[in-house]
Design an enzyme around this catalytic site. Structure first.
Site, PDB file in Angstrom:
ATOM      1  N   SER A 258       0.816  -1.211   0.000  1.00  0.00           N
ATOM      2  CA  SER A 258       0.000   0.000   0.000  1.00  0.00           C
ATOM      3  C   SER A 258       0.852   1.265   0.000  1.00  0.00           C
ATOM      4  O   SER A 258       1.712   1.418  -0.850  1.00  0.00           O
ATOM      5  CB  SER A 258      -0.941  -0.049   1.195  1.00  0.00           C
ATOM      6  OG  SER A 258      -2.047   0.749   0.937  1.00  0.00           O
ATOM      7  N   LYS A 262       4.204   2.149  -2.389  1.00  0.00           N
ATOM      8  CA  LYS A 262       4.575   3.349  -3.151  1.00  0.00           C
ATOM      9  C   LYS A 262       6.015   3.734  -2.799  1.00  0.00           C
ATOM     10  O   LYS A 262       6.845   4.007  -3.672  1.00  0.00           O
ATOM     11  CB  LYS A 262       3.638   4.517  -2.819  1.00  0.00           C
ATOM     12  CG  LYS A 262       2.126   4.216  -2.892  1.00  0.00           C
ATOM     13  CD  LYS A 262       1.290   5.444  -2.529  1.00  0.00           C
ATOM     14  CE  LYS A 262      -0.074   5.162  -1.914  1.00  0.00           C
ATOM     15  NZ  LYS A 262      -1.060   4.488  -2.674  1.00  0.00           N
ATOM     16  N   TRP A 349     -10.209   0.196  -4.761  1.00  0.00           N
ATOM     17  CA  TRP A 349      -9.658   1.536  -4.478  1.00  0.00           C
ATOM     18  C   TRP A 349      -8.257   1.693  -5.104  1.00  0.00           C
ATOM     19  O   TRP A 349      -7.900   2.765  -5.579  1.00  0.00           O
ATOM     20  CB  TRP A 349      -9.611   1.713  -2.960  1.00  0.00           C
ATOM     21  CG  TRP A 349      -9.148   3.038  -2.439  1.00  0.00           C
ATOM     22  CD1 TRP A 349      -8.063   3.273  -1.647  1.00  0.00           C
ATOM     23  CD2 TRP A 349      -9.778   4.320  -2.628  1.00  0.00           C
ATOM     24  NE1 TRP A 349      -7.970   4.615  -1.335  1.00  0.00           N
ATOM     25  CE2 TRP A 349      -9.008   5.280  -1.928  1.00  0.00           C
ATOM     26  CE3 TRP A 349     -10.906   4.755  -3.341  1.00  0.00           C
ATOM     27  CZ2 TRP A 349      -9.335   6.638  -1.904  1.00  0.00           C
ATOM     28  CZ3 TRP A 349     -11.228   6.112  -3.312  1.00  0.00           C
ATOM     29  CH2 TRP A 349     -10.443   7.031  -2.601  1.00  0.00           C
ATOM     30  N   HIS A 400      -7.490  -5.803   0.505  1.00  0.00           N
ATOM     31  CA  HIS A 400      -6.261  -5.002   0.614  1.00  0.00           C
ATOM     32  C   HIS A 400      -5.467  -5.497   1.822  1.00  0.00           C
ATOM     33  O   HIS A 400      -5.814  -5.190   2.970  1.00  0.00           O
ATOM     34  CB  HIS A 400      -6.712  -3.550   0.810  1.00  0.00           C
ATOM     35  CG  HIS A 400      -5.629  -2.536   0.756  1.00  0.00           C
ATOM     36  ND1 HIS A 400      -4.930  -2.258  -0.396  1.00  0.00           N
ATOM     37  CD2 HIS A 400      -5.131  -1.705   1.701  1.00  0.00           C
ATOM     38  CE1 HIS A 400      -4.060  -1.294  -0.148  1.00  0.00           C
ATOM     39  NE2 HIS A 400      -4.155  -0.943   1.128  1.00  0.00           N
TER      40      HIS A 400
HETATM   41  C1  GTR Z   1      -5.388   4.580   1.761  1.00  0.00           C
HETATM   42  C2  GTR Z   1      -4.823   5.381   0.628  1.00  0.00           C
HETATM   43  C3  GTR Z   1      -4.145   4.440  -0.314  1.00  0.00           C
HETATM   44  C4  GTR Z   1      -3.260   3.450   0.378  1.00  0.00           C
HETATM   45  C5  GTR Z   1      -3.763   3.007   1.732  1.00  0.00           C
HETATM   46  C6  GTR Z   1      -2.746   2.343   2.668  1.00  0.00           C
HETATM   47  O1  GTR Z   1      -6.174   5.324   2.613  1.00  0.00           O
HETATM   48  O2  GTR Z   1      -5.882   6.099   0.007  1.00  0.00           O
HETATM   49  O3  GTR Z   1      -3.467   5.183  -1.309  1.00  0.00           O
HETATM   50  O4  GTR Z   1      -1.958   3.915   0.470  1.00  0.00           O
HETATM   51  O5  GTR Z   1      -4.311   4.046   2.451  1.00  0.00           O
HETATM   52  O6  GTR Z   1      -1.580   2.703   2.704  1.00  0.00           O
HETATM   53  O7  GTR Z   1      -3.176   1.479   3.412  1.00  0.00           O
END
Ligand code: GTR
Length: 420
Positions: A258, A262, A349, A400
């Protein structure tokens, strides 16, 4: 104005101020054109590998630094390390656990991150390693009572942003340490909040102030935010691993989930010492194409997390088509090193298809460099991983998260490249 009219006006105004709803309908993704990684900004085609390496790669790297993640300071801090403890009988004798404090600079009160290292016992020679940051503190990755509990900010409001003994092992489903050790890999991690706490405080805490020029109080519009800082922390972890006798620093696999996915991609793009780079559910600002309007958007990520990217990136809110790069070009910066991207079915998402298309968009660069790239051109079926190219990909069932399924594919992929 009568009260009821005022109320209606207020309602209409607030509705107009709502951000556009997020698109989750494949049929509603507008057409877009990606910038070509193999054409220079001035329109000159990249004709061979040498031109990629000498001209186009640095050009793209500079664009990401200037427009997206911010420049990482060039100044090298002198790191100080202190071995906090070593235990050769960890995990029922399977591993040696080592905790190393890494001070960011010579000052006695310099900030630090703690590296937690598990090395498989009984191996011949140096071992390859999986390196990744964790979300909750090192003590959350295993129920091991010897792991130091971080004193840095953590996201738990209920516990006054302090880490707690209660969280020991809370993230262990994402860190199947035994599974990894048994396959002959070391596991190395650090807590991302040791490097830069993940909230918008105007860059007073974290590592950014260590690099301010006299009088500077926050990064310039083209200087790093938190993603840049976490990526920098990964490179400092690599500095330490280069000196670890038991670890083969030429075979370090970088992984991240997540927001940490990045940061991982940005770290792997800047620092070519990482042998393999893995992006897990990294989504917007990670592996997913920004121009593809599906799930999270640039405006949303810059609003929810203003501290992640650099100041310049804010100008692309709702203007993704004008970013001089897109995320396939970030993935291309990993080339010719092996790259692995994965997605989860219920993680709309993050735009799973956009993550796949990011990987596919990097493929021409791998081919130019004489590597097989990604061996599929269509989004693979669920849990039918594509493992044999230099770019690997899978999409699995579920949400996720990081699961044993993900780790198993990563290790299968890493084995192919690191254990020939
Ligand atoms: C979310 C964000 C994502 C992702 C995620 C995470 O809220 O919108 O881009 O990075 O968090 O890191 O769990």
């Amino acid at each position: 104005m009568p009260r009821y009219l005022f109320g209606t006006l207020f309602l209409l105004l607030s509705l107009a101020a709502q951000p556009p709803a997020f698109n989750y309908d494949e049929a509603k993704v507008p057409k877009y054109t990606l910038p070509d990684p193999l054409v220079m900004a001035d329109g000159t085609p990249v004709k061979d590998a040498a031109m990629w390496t000498k001209k186009r790669r640095p050009e793209i790297l500079e664009l990401f630094a200037e427009q997206v993640y911010g420049h990482t300071p060039k100044t090298r801090l002198k790191l100080r390390t202190e071995v906090l403890e070593i235990d050769k009988t960890a995990h029922g004798g399977l591993a040696t656990r080592k905790q190393v404090r890494v001070w960011f600079g010579p000052a006695a009160d310099a900030p630090f991150m703690d590296l937690l290292i598990y090395m498989p016992n009984g191996m011949k020679g140096k071992v390859p390693a999986f390196l990744g940051l964790n979300f909750g503190g090192n003590h959350t990755i295993q129920p091991d009572t010897e792991i130091r509990v971080t004193k840095s900010w953590v996201s738990s409001k209920a516990n006054n942003f302090q880490a707690s003994e209660k969280d020991r092992g809370a993230g262990s489903s994402r860190w199947p340490v035994d599974l990894v050790l048994k396959r002959g890999y070391a596991v190395v991690t650090a807590y991302y909040g040791d490097i830069d706490p993940d909230f918008d405080d105007g860059f007073k805490n974290g590592v950014q102030p260590l690099f301010y020029k006299p009088g500077q109080t926050k990064p310039e519009a083209n200087e790093w935010g938190s993603l840049g800082a976490w990526a920098w922390g990964l490179s400092r972890a690599m500095d330490v691993l280069e000196k670890e006798k038991e670890i083969d620093s030429t075979r370090v696999v970088l992984h991240g989930h997540s927001r940490l996915g990045k940061a991982t991609l940005w770290a792997g793009a800047q620092d070519q010492r990482f042998a393999i780079v893995i992006s897990n559910d990294s989504g917007e600002g990670g592996a997913a194409l920004a121009r593809r309007k599906f799930g999270e958007t640039t405006a949303r990520i810059n609003t929810s997390f203003p501290h992640w990217f650099d100041g310049n990136f804010k100008q692309y809110n709702d203007k993704e088509d004008t970013i001089p790069v897109d995320q396939h070009m970030l993935l291309a910066l990993i080339a010719p090193r092996p790259l692995y991207v994965d997605s989860a079915v219920e993680d709309a998402w993050a735009d799973p298809r956009g993550e796949f298309l990011g990987a596919l968009g990097a493929d021409p660069v791998y081919r130019l460099l004489g590597m097989p790239g990604l061996l599929v051109t269509e989004h693979p079926a669920v849990e039918k991983p594509s493992l044999d190219g230099t770019i690997g990909y899978h999409i699995r069932n579920g949400k996720h998260d990081v699961t044993d399924y993900d780790w198993t594919q990563w290790m299968n992929f890493a084995d192919r490249h690191l254990k020939k």
